[in-house]
Structures are given as structure tokens and as C-alpha cells.
Design a protein around this motif. Structure first.
Motif, PDB file in Angstrom:
ATOM      1  N   ASP A  25       0.851  -1.198   0.000  1.00 17.74           N
ATOM      2  CA  ASP A  25       0.000   0.000   0.000  1.00 17.74           C
ATOM      3  C   ASP A  25       0.886   1.247   0.000  1.00 17.74           C
ATOM      4  OD1 ASP A  25      -2.104   1.730   0.097  1.00 17.74           O
ATOM      5  OD2 ASP A  25      -2.564   1.393   2.215  1.00 17.74           O
ATOM      6  N   ASN A  41       0.521   4.053  -1.525  1.00 17.54           N
ATOM      7  CA  ASN A  41      -0.148   5.366  -1.450  1.00 17.54           C
ATOM      8  C   ASN A  41      -1.018   5.504  -0.203  1.00 17.54           C
ATOM      9  OD1 ASN A  41      -2.230   3.678  -2.154  1.00 17.54           O
ATOM     10  ND2 ASN A  41      -2.640   4.630  -4.149  1.00 17.54           N
ATOM     11  N   ASN A  57      -3.713   4.217   0.996  1.00 17.36           N
ATOM     12  CA  ASN A  57      -5.170   4.379   0.904  1.00 17.36           C
ATOM     13  C   ASN A  57      -5.906   3.115   1.352  1.00 17.36           C
ATOM     14  OD1 ASN A  57      -4.679   2.711  -1.235  1.00 17.36           O
ATOM     15  ND2 ASN A  57      -5.910   3.862  -2.718  1.00 17.36           N
ATOM     16  N   ASN A 115      -5.523  -0.010   0.658  1.00 18.35           N
ATOM     17  CA  ASN A 115      -5.633  -1.209  -0.171  1.00 18.35           C
ATOM     18  C   ASN A 115      -4.365  -1.400  -0.995  1.00 18.35           C
ATOM     19  OD1 ASN A 115      -5.849   0.155  -2.749  1.00 18.35           O
ATOM     20  ND2 ASN A 115      -7.993   0.600  -2.267  1.00 18.35           N
ATOM     21  N   VAL A 116      -4.199  -2.630  -1.458  1.00 22.56           N
ATOM     22  CA  VAL A 116      -3.066  -2.984  -2.319  1.00 22.56           C
ATOM     23  C   VAL A 116      -3.651  -3.236  -3.701  1.00 22.56           C
ATOM     24  CG1 VAL A 116      -1.187  -4.621  -2.699  1.00 22.56           C
ATOM     25  CG2 VAL A 116      -1.864  -4.018  -0.351  1.00 22.56           C
ATOM     26  N   ASP A 156      -1.165   1.135  -6.689  1.00 25.50           N
ATOM     27  CA  ASP A 156       0.136   1.325  -6.039  1.00 25.50           C
ATOM     28  C   ASP A 156       1.308   1.089  -6.988  1.00 25.50           C
ATOM     29  OD1 ASP A 156      -0.734   1.744  -3.122  1.00 25.50           O
ATOM     30  OD2 ASP A 156      -1.842  -0.039  -3.718  1.00 25.50           O
TER      31      ASP A 156
HETATM   32 CA    CA Z   1      -2.936   1.528  -2.068  1.00 25.67          CA
END
Ligand code: CA
Ligand code: CA
Ligand code: CA
Length: 325
Positions: A246, A248, A250, A252-253, A261
Motif C-alpha cells: 500500500d 499510497n 489508501n 488497499n493494495v 500502487d
Molecule cells: Ca494503495
């Protein structure tokens, strides 16, 4: 007016007394009170330890209880996890890249600061430790309400050792202390810069002397959201680890699609012209395997971390964090 009798005791008279009869006030909550006559701290719901009385009034003084809890926890990050040893690699430490001041309360993370001021630091000398207790990185910890796990009541920044021990910034070995949090039941949430966070399945009791280890690497269940289908943790070598990827932050991946990402890694490297390049000696969120380098292609690249976690054969799958907010 009989104010003078109280100020002589060095304590505050809350009410001006207009008669000579004794006065008594019961507080509805603990706190500190100050006034021209002095100041005092008070608590409620505890045995009275002494009474101070005078012709103008009476104060029942309780024990000033220290309000803090400690946390013993263990967690593994999949990004630097090394199957061969069962520990995490400490490349950020060995390359002297871990900042001495916690990164979470400032950009790009800007995580909530509650109950205590942020900006924890650790001693440069801790970087000399190279055993299983060597430092891997900073973590972000949240103490949450037992009645509403979305409600964060305290936050703290702490350090992570190679073998997964979550330790205080103060000495790199002790349990994490939370000031101004009363003993009680809480959900415990642990987060990392570029990994998906994890939280206890139920509230756990924390106190100043609590010695129960919350081992997120082995505990069979953690908090799950009914809206998320992926498992809350990854399984590697028989241990549970936090999902990496993750970049960024946020929660989630994501390999493909909006706000993924993978593109972040390439952008961090400088864009498509640098697709085979390496950015060395960095402490950055795009460094998903935490080896101190940002790479998009070739050996030990960070893009592969994302792809492996969503599934090489299912690159459009999104792996999400179960812990709310
Ligand atoms: Ca992410
Ligand atoms: Ca250890
Ligand atoms: Ca890397």
C-alpha cells in the motif's frame, strides 16, 4: 466573605462563602483546578485519603491515580519478511535510513495525534543493535473504543524489531506506554506506512502492569469487515504477516486501475523513462520491500510485491484493509 480561610490552606475555594457554615463540593469528574489561592488535582471514584477542612469549607482528597497503560505486541511485515530466518530484514537500519523522529504525524502520512504529543525520537545508539532485536522501522498504534472500534481514543508511534516485537521509542526494548489512557478494554490496531493495518478481533484488557502479549503473528483471528473478502493478513512460513504494497496509504493494495500502487512506484522512480532504474538509499513509501531502494523492474523490485499479493494470475484483484478508518 470567607475566602481567606481557604487560601491559607494552599487550595482553591471554588465557591465564595458568605456564611461561616462548612461547605462541601463533590466533583463529577477528575481534573485540575487553579485559582488565585493555589491549585489542586482531584480524582473521583477512589477512596478518600485525607480530609482538609476549615471553618470555611471542606475538601475530600483522593489518591491521584496514574493513568497509563502498556502494550506488549508482536507483528511481522510481509515486505521485509525473510522466510529463511522467520524474521524481517533490517536493510533500512543497516543503511542508516530509519529516521530518528517518527514519520507518521507529518506528511505524507499525517496521522491523527491523540492524547499525547507526537514527534517521538529514538537514540542513534539503538541502530547498533544487529540481532533479532535490531530495528526494522516505525509503527503507528491506535487504541480504540471497546464499544465502537471505529473510535480511536489514543495513538502512539513505536518501533519494530526484526523478530516482530513492538517496542517503545524510549529504549527500543520496553513495552509501549500510553499516557493518559485509563486501564480498561480496548481494541488494539497496528499500522505501518506501506502495509495494511491489523486490529484485534475483540477488545482486550490493557493496564499499567498488563503483561499479556498480543501476538498478531500467531493469533488465529483478528478484526474482519464483512465487506472485504480477502484475508486480513498474509500467511508466510506458518506466520501471519501484514500485507505489503500500500504505497499510497489508501488502505488497499492495488496493481491496476485508479489509484493503484504500481504506478506510484514508477512515479517515485521518476516515470516511464526510468522503468529499469534504481533509486537508492531512500526511506520512502514506494519502497514496498523496505530494502532502501525503489525499483520497478529486475531483481528485488517493489512492483512484484504488489503483483504477488493481489495474485499474479489476478492482477485486477484488490486486497483491502479490514480495520475501519
Ligand atoms: Ca494503495
Ligand atoms: Ca525481540
Ligand atoms: Ca525496494
Amino acid at each position: 466573605m470567607k475566602l481567606a480561610t481557604c487560601t491559607l490552606l494552599g487550595v482553591l475555594c471554588i465557591y465564595p462563602f458568605t456564611t461561616i457554615s462548612a461547605q462541601q463540593a463533590s466533583a463529577s469528574a477528575g481534573g485540575n483546578a487553579t485559582g488565585s489561592g493555589g491549585s489542586f488535582s482531584y480524582t473521583i471514584g477512589e477512596p478518600v485519603s485525607s480530609n482538609i477542612s476549615d471553618i470555611g469549607g471542606i475538601i475530600h482528597e483522593g489518591v491521584q491515580q496514574s493513568v497509563n497503560i502498556q502494550l506488549l505486541a508482536k507483528v511481522l511485515l510481509s515486505g521485509p519478511f525473510d522466510l529463511a530466518t522467520g524474521w524481517m530484514k533490517d536493510s533500512l537500519r543497516s543503511n542508516n535510513l530509519i529516521p530518528l523522529t517518527e514519520p507518521y504525524s507529518s506528511l505524507p502520512y499525517s496521522k491523527a495525534v491523540l492524547t499525547e504529543s507526537a514527534g517521538e525520537t529514538f537514540s542513534n545508539a539503538l541502530l547498533n543493535e544487529s540481532t533479532q532485536n535490531a530495528l526494522v522501522d516505525w509503527l503507528f498504534i491506535e487504541i480504540r473504543s471497546a464499544s465502537n472500534p471505529s473510535n480511536i481514543v489514543a495513538t502512539k508511534r513505536a518501533l519494530l524489531q526484526r523478530d516482530g516485537d513492538v517496542v517503545s521509542h524510549a529504549d527500543g526494548v520496553s513495552p509501549v506506554q500510553f499516557d493518559r489512557v485509563p486501564a480498561g478494554n480496548y481494541y488494539v490496531s497496528i499500522k505501518h506506512r506501506n502495509h495494511l493495518g491489523v486490529m484485534t478481533a475483540t477488545p482486550v484488557f490493557l493496564s499499567p502492569t498488563n503483561s499479556t502479549l498480543l501476538d498478531f503473528t500467531t493469533m488465529p483471528t483478528v478484526y474482519t469487515s464483512i465487506n472485504i473478502v480477502n484475508t486480513p493478513r498474509k500467511v508466510e512460513g506458518g506466520k501471519y504477516t501484514l500485507w505489503s504494497g500500500d504505497g499510497n496509504s489508501n488502505k488497499n493494495v492495488k496493481y491496476n486501475g485508479i489509484s493503484n500502487d504500481k504506478d506510484l512506484v514508477l512515479t517515485g522512480l521518476g516515470g516511464p523513462n526510468f522503468v529499469n532504474g534504481t533509486l537508492k538509499m531512500v526511506y520512502r513509501a514506494e519502497d514496498l520491500n523496505m530494502d532502501g531502494k525503489i525499483r520497478y523492474n529486475n531483481t528485488d523490485n517493489d512492483r512484484a510485491i504488489i503483483l504477488n499479493n493481489v495474485g499474479v494470475l489476478s492482477p485486477n484483484t484488490v486486497v483491502s484493509q479490514h480495520t475501519p478508518n
